[in-house]
Design a protein around this motif. Structure first.
Motif, short mmCIF file in Angstrom:
data_model
loop_
_atom_site.label_atom_id
_atom_site.label_comp_id
_atom_site.label_asym_id
_atom_site.label_seq_id
_atom_site.Cartn_x
_atom_site.Cartn_y
_atom_site.Cartn_z
N LYS A 98 -4.27 -6.80 12.98
CA LYS A 98 -5.22 -6.23 12.01
C LYS A 98 -5.83 -4.98 12.63
O LYS A 98 -6.43 -5.05 13.71
CB LYS A 98 -6.30 -7.28 11.72
N TYR A 156 -22.90 -6.45 6.88
CA TYR A 156 -21.72 -6.89 7.62
C TYR A 156 -22.12 -7.65 8.86
O TYR A 156 -23.18 -7.40 9.46
CB TYR A 156 -20.81 -5.71 7.99
N PRO A 160 -20.01 -15.38 10.43
CA PRO A 160 -21.25 -16.15 10.29
C PRO A 160 -21.33 -17.25 11.35
O PRO A 160 -22.41 -17.76 11.62
CB PRO A 160 -21.14 -16.74 8.88
N HIS A 161 -20.19 -17.61 11.93
CA HIS A 161 -20.19 -18.73 12.88
C HIS A 161 -20.82 -18.35 14.21
O HIS A 161 -20.97 -19.20 15.08
CB HIS A 161 -18.76 -19.24 13.07
N LEU A 180 -24.17 -7.60 -1.06
CA LEU A 180 -22.76 -7.86 -0.79
C LEU A 180 -22.65 -8.09 0.73
O LEU A 180 -23.31 -7.40 1.51
CB LEU A 180 -21.99 -6.62 -1.21
N TYR A 183 -17.24 -9.63 6.35
CA TYR A 183 -17.01 -10.07 7.74
C TYR A 183 -15.75 -9.42 8.29
O TYR A 183 -14.93 -8.88 7.56
CB TYR A 183 -16.84 -11.59 7.80
N GLY A 184 -15.62 -9.55 9.61
CA GLY A 184 -14.32 -9.28 10.23
C GLY A 184 -13.97 -7.82 10.38
O GLY A 184 -12.79 -7.48 10.48
N LYS B 92 -14.46 -5.23 -2.97
CA LYS B 92 -15.62 -5.17 -2.07
C LYS B 92 -15.30 -4.39 -0.80
O LYS B 92 -16.15 -3.70 -0.25
CB LYS B 92 -16.11 -6.58 -1.73
N SER B 93 -14.10 -4.52 -0.29
CA SER B 93 -13.69 -3.71 0.87
C SER B 93 -13.53 -2.25 0.46
O SER B 93 -13.96 -1.34 1.17
CB SER B 93 -12.36 -4.21 1.44
N LEU B 100 -8.56 -2.37 4.19
CA LEU B 100 -7.66 -3.52 4.09
C LEU B 100 -7.39 -3.98 2.65
O LEU B 100 -6.54 -4.83 2.42
CB LEU B 100 -8.19 -4.71 4.89
N TYR B 156 -6.88 -17.57 8.62
CA TYR B 156 -7.69 -16.57 7.92
C TYR B 156 -8.17 -17.11 6.58
O TYR B 156 -7.52 -17.94 5.95
CB TYR B 156 -6.88 -15.27 7.70
N PRO B 160 -16.03 -17.73 4.47
CA PRO B 160 -16.31 -19.17 4.46
C PRO B 160 -17.23 -19.54 3.31
O PRO B 160 -17.29 -20.70 2.91
CB PRO B 160 -17.00 -19.40 5.80
N TYR B 183 -11.91 -13.50 9.22
CA TYR B 183 -12.31 -13.31 7.82
C TYR B 183 -12.13 -11.86 7.40
O TYR B 183 -11.99 -10.96 8.24
CB TYR B 183 -13.79 -13.68 7.63
N GLY B 184 -12.22 -11.65 6.09
CA GLY B 184 -12.40 -10.30 5.59
C GLY B 184 -11.16 -9.44 5.60
O GLY B 184 -11.26 -8.22 5.61
N ALA B 185 -9.98 -10.04 5.55
CA ALA B 185 -8.77 -9.23 5.57
C ALA B 185 -8.15 -9.08 4.19
O ALA B 185 -7.12 -8.46 4.04
CB ALA B 185 -7.75 -9.80 6.55
N TYR B 188 -4.34 -8.45 2.91
CA TYR B 188 -3.67 -8.07 4.16
C TYR B 188 -3.31 -9.30 4.99
O TYR B 188 -2.29 -9.32 5.68
CB TYR B 188 -4.62 -7.17 4.96
#
Lengths: 259, 259
Positions: A98, A156, A160-161, A180, A183-184, B92-93, B100, B156, B160, B183-185, B188
């Motif tokens: 990624k 962003y 969250p973990h 909004l 993550y990641g 959202k991305s 992505l 992925y 969550p 997360y968040g891909a 992709y």
């Protein structure tokens, strides 16, 4: 040094990012040697090779400067000029192919971050922040965007973990208020704060090599970055990070994270 | 149609992705008109313009084919050949400048997905899957990787926060077992399953335009994608998705998600 960072130092930081990018692109999506570090985060041969190349370049051009990197022992950490580097921030993204991982290069002068590079070699994208200069994205000046409240904010976080106990409760309050949440994005999220697309990043458990390079980038674009309590970040900070484009969002998030 | 998808149809799907990419790149990181849809997810002028362009191209080349898209009403949904398109998966991305997001283009024949494109116009990256052909990434064949167990798996999910109640408990069991979670891909992540970098994707609340294009891409690379209960995905599925490179990981995840 005078008020602004010299063009020579900015140019050298860009050379460093060119060199790290060349190494990293050779390894991206290729077979890697992956080890687990004591904190169980992964490190690859690409992280190590990249840091070795950066250290060699710094040592050759600026033998009086110190270097602190993620993968190897500190070199002259008491020098006036100290480079703090994370060869691959977002190794977990890097190993899954990624492209949002990045190389973070910070330069401190007497403990204060004066120059920062967020470089994304798989994307060909680079933010540079330097005291006395506007932050640039691929050479063009960028600015944060106004955002009046948490309710209108794009938030962003890496994951969250990372948040536990009371911190999770605090973070969840912000997340449920924000417009909004994503993550990641690794260090890419901070670049997007500087470019005026993201309003707030909340993180914890960060090391100096994770956050020092972000400071000149975000501040040079008009934003604000501190720990959760609102203190400036330095080598001895507690690992919490609050970065915002608009001071109003920063203040609101700070209030929530310390409530 | 015979066993494999015709090169003409595959070429046409690539033309569609070329056209959508050209529209989307014009809007990426530019000022957008953003509206909230009834489900409170955002939609932009770029989503709408892209879908309009794709519908026009399909109507001109294949007037007998049907089209179902995310943003507009279904056209001839009972046709033997039915295109199912999501102009921007990961809006959202897209609106925060994170590259992505992707365009998803599926072609169904009598209800079965036979062709799928995952196109990432901001990255210049494209997966194409078609029955009877190996899945390609930018023109080169790709394959899933073996992964013997959940414990060794890279997992992925979009976020969550999509999981609630019993589903969250089930998902958390998988997450705590997996080697690494990201997360968040957006779509992709499914491409990275096909390319052998990610082992498992678990999602819920997906619409047909979110998952149908992924099926030929993942199956053509040797992977498996179903709903959580292990049923094949079609236009009437329940919105849960389980995609894995290795059938052993798929079976383990299915067992957890239905336990």
């Amino acid at each position: 040094m005078t008020d602004g960072v010299s063009p020579e130092l900015i140019g050298f930081a860009a050379e460093l990012a060119d060199a790290s990018g060349a190494v990293i692109r050779r390894h991206f999506r290729q077979p890697l040697t992956i080890e687990d570090k004591p904190d169980s985060s992964p490190v690859t041969n690409a992280d190590k090779e990249t840091e070795t190349v950066l250290r060699a370049l710094i040592g050759r051009r600026h033998p009086g400067h110190g270097v602190i990197g993620e993968e190897y022992a500190a070199h002259q950490p008491d020098a006036d000029y100290l480079w703090v580097i994370d060869p691959i921030d977002g190794t977990k993204s890097f190993i899954v192919g990624k492209p949002l991982f990045g190389t973070l290069i910070a330069l401190l002068h007497k403990g204060r971050p004066i120059l920062g590079v967020i470089d994304h070699p798989a994307l060909g994208e680079r933010w540079i922040g330097a005291r006395g200069h506007p932050t640039t994205f691929n050479g063009s000046a960028v600015k944060v965007r106004p955002c009046a409240s948490l309710k209108q904010a794009v938030l962003y976080a890496s994951t969250p973990h990372a948040f536990e106990g009371k911190d999770l409760t605090r973070y969840e309050r912000i997340r449920r208020t924000a417009k909004l949440t994503g993550y990641g994005a690794d260090c890419y999220a901070y670049g997007l704060v500087a470019s005026g697309f993201i309003d707030l990043v909340v993180e914890t458990d960060m090391a100096p090599h994770d956050y020092l390079a972000l400071i000149p980038v975000i501040e040079g674009a008009g934003g604000k970055v501190t720990d959760w309590a609102g203190r400036p970040l330095d080598l001895k900070s507690d690992g919490t990070v609050l970065a915002a484009g608009d001071e109003r969002v920063w203040a609101a998030a700070r209030a929530e994270m310390t409530a």
